[in-house]
Design a protein around this motif. Structure first.
Motif, PDB file in Angstrom:
ATOM      1  N   TRP A  85      43.545  35.220  39.526  1.00  0.00           N
ATOM      2  CA  TRP A  85      42.508  35.362  38.519  1.00  0.00           C
ATOM      3  C   TRP A  85      42.142  36.823  38.331  1.00  0.00           C
ATOM      4  N   ASP A  86      42.068  37.233  37.075  1.00  0.00           N
ATOM      5  CA  ASP A  86      41.674  38.603  36.751  1.00  0.00           C
ATOM      6  C   ASP A  86      40.204  38.807  37.116  1.00  0.00           C
ATOM      7  N   GLU A  87      39.898  40.001  37.586  1.00  0.00           N
ATOM      8  CA  GLU A  87      38.528  40.279  38.035  1.00  0.00           C
ATOM      9  C   GLU A  87      37.503  40.201  36.919  1.00  0.00           C
ATOM     10  N   SER A  88      37.965  40.208  35.660  1.00  0.00           N
ATOM     11  CA  SER A  88      37.039  40.140  34.532  1.00  0.00           C
ATOM     12  C   SER A  88      36.726  38.707  34.097  1.00  0.00           C
ATOM     13  N   ARG A  89      37.321  37.704  34.760  1.00  0.00           N
ATOM     14  CA  ARG A  89      37.068  36.318  34.370  1.00  0.00           C
ATOM     15  C   ARG A  89      35.595  35.978  34.560  1.00  0.00           C
ATOM     16  N   PHE A 180      33.076  34.458  38.468  1.00  0.00           N
ATOM     17  CA  PHE A 180      34.027  35.203  39.291  1.00  0.00           C
ATOM     18  C   PHE A 180      33.857  36.717  39.130  1.00  0.00           C
ATOM     19  N   HIS A 181      33.600  37.170  37.899  1.00  0.00           N
ATOM     20  CA  HIS A 181      33.510  38.622  37.663  1.00  0.00           C
ATOM     21  C   HIS A 181      32.286  39.234  38.332  1.00  0.00           C
ATOM     22  N   PRO A 185      34.084  43.069  45.145  1.00  0.00           N
ATOM     23  CA  PRO A 185      35.549  43.045  45.320  1.00  0.00           C
ATOM     24  C   PRO A 185      36.007  42.314  46.568  1.00  0.00           C
ATOM     25  N   ARG A 188      35.642  38.591  45.972  1.00  0.00           N
ATOM     26  CA  ARG A 188      36.695  38.094  45.082  1.00  0.00           C
ATOM     27  C   ARG A 188      38.011  37.941  45.841  1.00  0.00           C
ATOM     28  N   HIS A 189      38.306  38.904  46.676  1.00  0.00           N
ATOM     29  CA  HIS A 189      39.538  38.833  47.459  1.00  0.00           C
ATOM     30  C   HIS A 189      39.518  37.617  48.384  1.00  0.00           C
ATOM     31  N   GLU A 257      43.206  47.660  47.142  1.00  0.00           N
ATOM     32  CA  GLU A 257      42.623  48.947  46.755  1.00  0.00           C
ATOM     33  C   GLU A 257      42.598  49.941  47.914  1.00  0.00           C
TER      34      GLU A 257
END
Length: 286
Positions: A85-89, A180-181, A185, A188-189, A257
């Motif tokens: 999933w993209d972090e911007s979702r 999610f967004h 970080p 999310r991971h 990252e």
């Protein structure tokens, strides 16, 4: 044409639907001018829990051998990858889980797979010669993929345990209302790592459906199938999406990252080798 007896009781629902469907088509065609002399042809696609016969495999192999590359046509690997999933979702985690399961179900749909083969003209010519539909071809390919994957599982793999453990994790994700967004970080991971169980559960459930006859079939024809199917079809389907933390006790994981220690570069010529002078307050080493 004689009607089936009134006391006819089907053993399984799905084959009865197929039989009645063919019966109805035949009756209609007979009324229009002669179905009785034609053989009954079934157009339903194979499902992964159904037995593949030697005759069906022979037809499948003839089609493959008639293609220019003599290998499986370019089609998506049916075992879905883990979520990415993209972090911007902006959807909640719970909705992303539902969306992921829907995408996986579509990936196993023979109609969806057949659409991916729509532009393959050599394949369609071969299918017409063998009187097989694209969906039927995709169904046999998927059933063989599931059997090949099941055959590659380690002997002691307990699919029921995998499914039970995974459902505990996925049920927590289904109850997560956070967008999610909005997650940090590192969170999310962690969520994405837990979401790997979505693909893991699905793979285990698909593999559990493989009938023993199909396992015997792929073992008997392993050499020819190894030349037809790409390498990913011959690997343990659960190995690449394992929960390394739970299974191997790995104490940490490098975040993307932060870079990887494997990429650290150093020059031996610039290395300082020797003994540091001790701090005065601690005194000299004995």
């Amino acid at each position: 044409m004689a009607r089936p007896p009134l006391n006819f009781v089907p053993r399984r629902r799905r084959p009865v639907r197929r039989a009645l469907g063919v019966f109805s088509v035949c009756a209609l065609t007979a009324a229009l001018g002669g179905c009785l002399d034609e053989p009954l042809r079934y157009v339903e696609a194979k499902e992964i829990d159904e037995k593949i016969t030697e005759a069906e495999l022979a037809t499948f192999l003839r089609i493959i051998r008639s293609l220019p590359e003599r290998t499986l046509p370019a089609m998506p690997f049916p075992f879905a990858p883990p979520p990415a999933w993209d972090e911007s979702r902006t959807l909640p985690v719970a909705d992303l889980v539902i969306e992921e399961f829907h995408a996986i179900d579509q990936r196993w749909s023979v109609d969806w797979q057949a659409r991916q083969l729509a532009d393959d003209r050599p394949l369609h010519r071969a299918l017409r010669r063998e009187e097989m539909t694209p969906a039927q071809f995709a169904g046999i390919a998927s059933a063989l993929a599931a059997a090949l994957g099941r055959e590659r599982l380690p002997p002691r793999t307990d699919l029921d345990d995998v499914i039970l453990e995974g459902r505990i994790v996925v049920d927590e994700l289904r109850a997560d209302p956070r967008p999610f967004h909005s997650l940090p970080p590192e969170v999310r991971h962690f969520v994405l790592r837990q979401a790997m169980w979505i693909a893991r559960i699905d793979r285990a459930e698909r593999l559990r459906q493989v009938p023993p006859e199909n396992l015997t079939l792929v073992r008997r024809h392993r050499d020819v199938l190894s030349r037809i199917f790409p390498p990913e079809y011959h690997a343990d389907p659960l190995a690449g999406i394992a929960d390394l933390f739970a299974e191997h006790g790995i104490p940490f994981e490098e975040l993307p990252e932060g870079g990887s220690d494997a990429h650290i570069e150093w020059d031996p010529a610039e290395a300082i080798v020797g003994r540091d002078e001790p701090d005065a307050e601690f005194g000299a080493s004995p």
